[in-house]
Design an enzyme around this catalytic site. Structure first.
Site, short mmCIF file in Angstrom:
data_model
loop_
_atom_site.label_atom_id
_atom_site.label_comp_id
_atom_site.label_asym_id
_atom_site.label_seq_id
_atom_site.Cartn_x
_atom_site.Cartn_y
_atom_site.Cartn_z
N ARG A 257 -0.18 12.46 -18.88
CA ARG A 257 -1.71 13.05 -18.54
C ARG A 257 -0.99 13.95 -17.23
O ARG A 257 -0.69 13.53 -16.13
CB ARG A 257 -2.39 12.15 -17.98
CG ARG A 257 -3.72 12.41 -17.95
CD ARG A 257 -4.62 11.36 -17.17
NE ARG A 257 -4.35 11.38 -15.67
CZ ARG A 257 -4.24 10.34 -14.97
NH1 ARG A 257 -4.42 9.38 -15.47
NH2 ARG A 257 -3.97 10.49 -13.77
N HIS A 261 -7.07 11.79 -13.78
CA HIS A 261 -7.61 11.01 -15.00
C HIS A 261 -9.08 11.92 -15.48
O HIS A 261 -9.26 12.29 -16.71
CB HIS A 261 -7.89 9.83 -14.46
CG HIS A 261 -8.99 8.98 -15.46
ND1 HIS A 261 -8.48 8.59 -16.63
CD2 HIS A 261 -10.25 8.56 -15.43
CE1 HIS A 261 -9.37 7.82 -17.09
NE2 HIS A 261 -10.84 8.02 -16.54
N TYR A 270 -1.89 8.21 -5.98
CA TYR A 270 -1.06 6.98 -6.75
C TYR A 270 0.09 7.57 -7.37
O TYR A 270 0.98 6.65 -8.08
CB TYR A 270 -2.06 6.13 -7.50
CG TYR A 270 -2.63 6.82 -8.62
CD1 TYR A 270 -2.24 6.95 -9.94
CD2 TYR A 270 -4.23 7.02 -8.48
CE1 TYR A 270 -3.00 7.75 -10.68
CE2 TYR A 270 -4.86 7.84 -9.31
CZ TYR A 270 -4.16 8.34 -10.49
OH TYR A 270 -4.92 8.95 -11.63
#
Ligand SMILES: Cc1ncc(C[n+]2csc(CCOP(=O)(O)OP(=O)(O)O)c2C)c(N)n1
Ligand SMILES: [Mg+2]
Length: 351
Positions: A257, A261, A270
């Protein structure tokens, strides 16, 4: 009594197109030049759609959006293998599947702009609505496959979910049922390494996600999810097997990805820049472009033309979506209840 090995298993891994755009001729599916061009054009259209959806969200013209960036080959490659009579159960990130199937683009925008009517598929498209609750589409797909088997329809069902989805009970129940009844269903896991901020290694201690199928008595295969030919070949073989009565398959598309998100997330909190950079060289579009160029199917003029056509198609779709009359507040009752209670009737009157 000595111990015995009563079973052992292996997981096949399929790679056809490498990062330099060279394809393994022995494994290459037989595709016409026109077909390969169409695949590339869909990858470009999807990326354009994705970029414009993100900009619209930033301008406040579209709600929260889940980008596809990096996963185009996994989606377009599997969707090219779907036949008109098959049934599709997507999650929330499968814009590439919707577009490859010919879903009206303005309806996708309408949906992401907050109008649920955008996700009622036209009658000739066998695709279920976008599924937001993680993994719940998986048992639905097995149920539809059960119905197809019962009715002796020669069709396959295909469902999409992420690496995070494999930790849901729905995943295990759906796969178990498909294995027991040998159902005509293909489970496509887009392992994009992250479930929001949870890394893949926190989902399972298993070496692959593909091997989860083994526990349920059918084959799991891992493919390079950024290699459109490997994805297409694995999906078309599995769907054909399903239609021919050979039962289910799980395909793990190993991909990444590249974006956040959703537009409500900030992935830089993160994961490292280095990790994202390392995946850039594996870009599924770049790889297909290099292949096309090496095989005389790509020129700068062709790229310019398809970029322009894609932008035009997407901006036309945005115009249509933005011109749709917004739903009336009372419609929420129309779509939700067969018969209204006296209290609901009063509520409508109060609107
Ligand atoms: C049942 C349920 N729990 C939690 C959420 C919130 N949520 C949305 S997406 C997501 C992670 C999904 O990760 P993955 O399955 O890997 O799919 P990806 O987003 O990477 O495509 C979570 C936890 C949800 N939508 N549904
Ligand atoms: Mg994921």
């Amino acid at each position: 009594m000595p111990e015995k090995i009563i079973d052992s298993f292996h997981i096949r891994r399929l790679d056809i197109l490498d990062e330099k755009g060279d394809a393994d001729i022995a494994l290459m599916p037989s595709l016409s030049e026109a077909y390969m061009r169409r695949m590339y054009e869909l990858l470009v259209l999807l990326r354009t759609f994705d970029q414009i959806a993100l900009s619209l969200q930033r301008e406040g013209r579209l709600g929260t959006y889940a980008p596809v960036l990096g996963q185009e080959a996994s989606q377009v490659g599997t969707a090219f293998a779907i036949e008109k009579t098959d049934w599709v159960f997507p999650s929330f990130r499968e814009m590439g599947v919707f577009l490859t199937m010919g879903y009206p683009m303005h309806m996708l925008f309408q949906y992401w702009m907050g109008d649920e009517r955008g996700i009622s598929a036209p009658d000739d498209l066998n695709i279920f609505p976008i599924c937001i609750p993680v993994g719940t589409q998986i048992p639905h797909a097995s149920g539809a496959a059960m119905a197809a088997k019962y009715r002796k329809d020669r069709i396959a069902v295909i469902t999409y979910f992420g690496d995070g989805g494999t930790s849901k009970g729905d995943f295990h129940e759906g796969l178990n049922m498909a294995g027991v009844f040998k159902l005509p269903v293909l489970f496509v896991c887009q392992n994009n390494q992250w479930a929001i901020s949870v890394p893949r290694e926190r989902q399972t201690a298993a070496k692959t996600l593909a091997q989860k199928a083994v526990a349920y008595g059918f084959e799991g295969i891992q493919v390079d999810g950024n290699d459109i030919f490997a994805v297409y070949k694995a999906a078309s073989d599995a769907l054909k097997k399903a239609r021919d009565g050979g039962g289910p398959t799980l395909i793990e598309c190993l991909t990444y990805r590249m974006a956040d998100h959703t537009t409500a997330d900030d992935a830089s909190r993160y994961r490292t820049k280095e990790e994202v950079e390392a995946w850039k060289t594996k870009d599924p579009l770049l790889r297909m472009k290099l292949f096309m160029e090496k095989n005389g199917l790509w020129t700068e003029k062709y790229q310019k033309d398809i970029d322009e056509q894609s932008k035009e198609a997407v901006s036309d779709a945005v115009k249509i979506a933005e011109a749709v009359e917004p739903p009336k507040p009372e419609d929420m009752f129309t779509y939700t209840y067969e018969t209204l209670t006296p209290r609901q009737k009063k509520q409508i009157g109060d609107l």
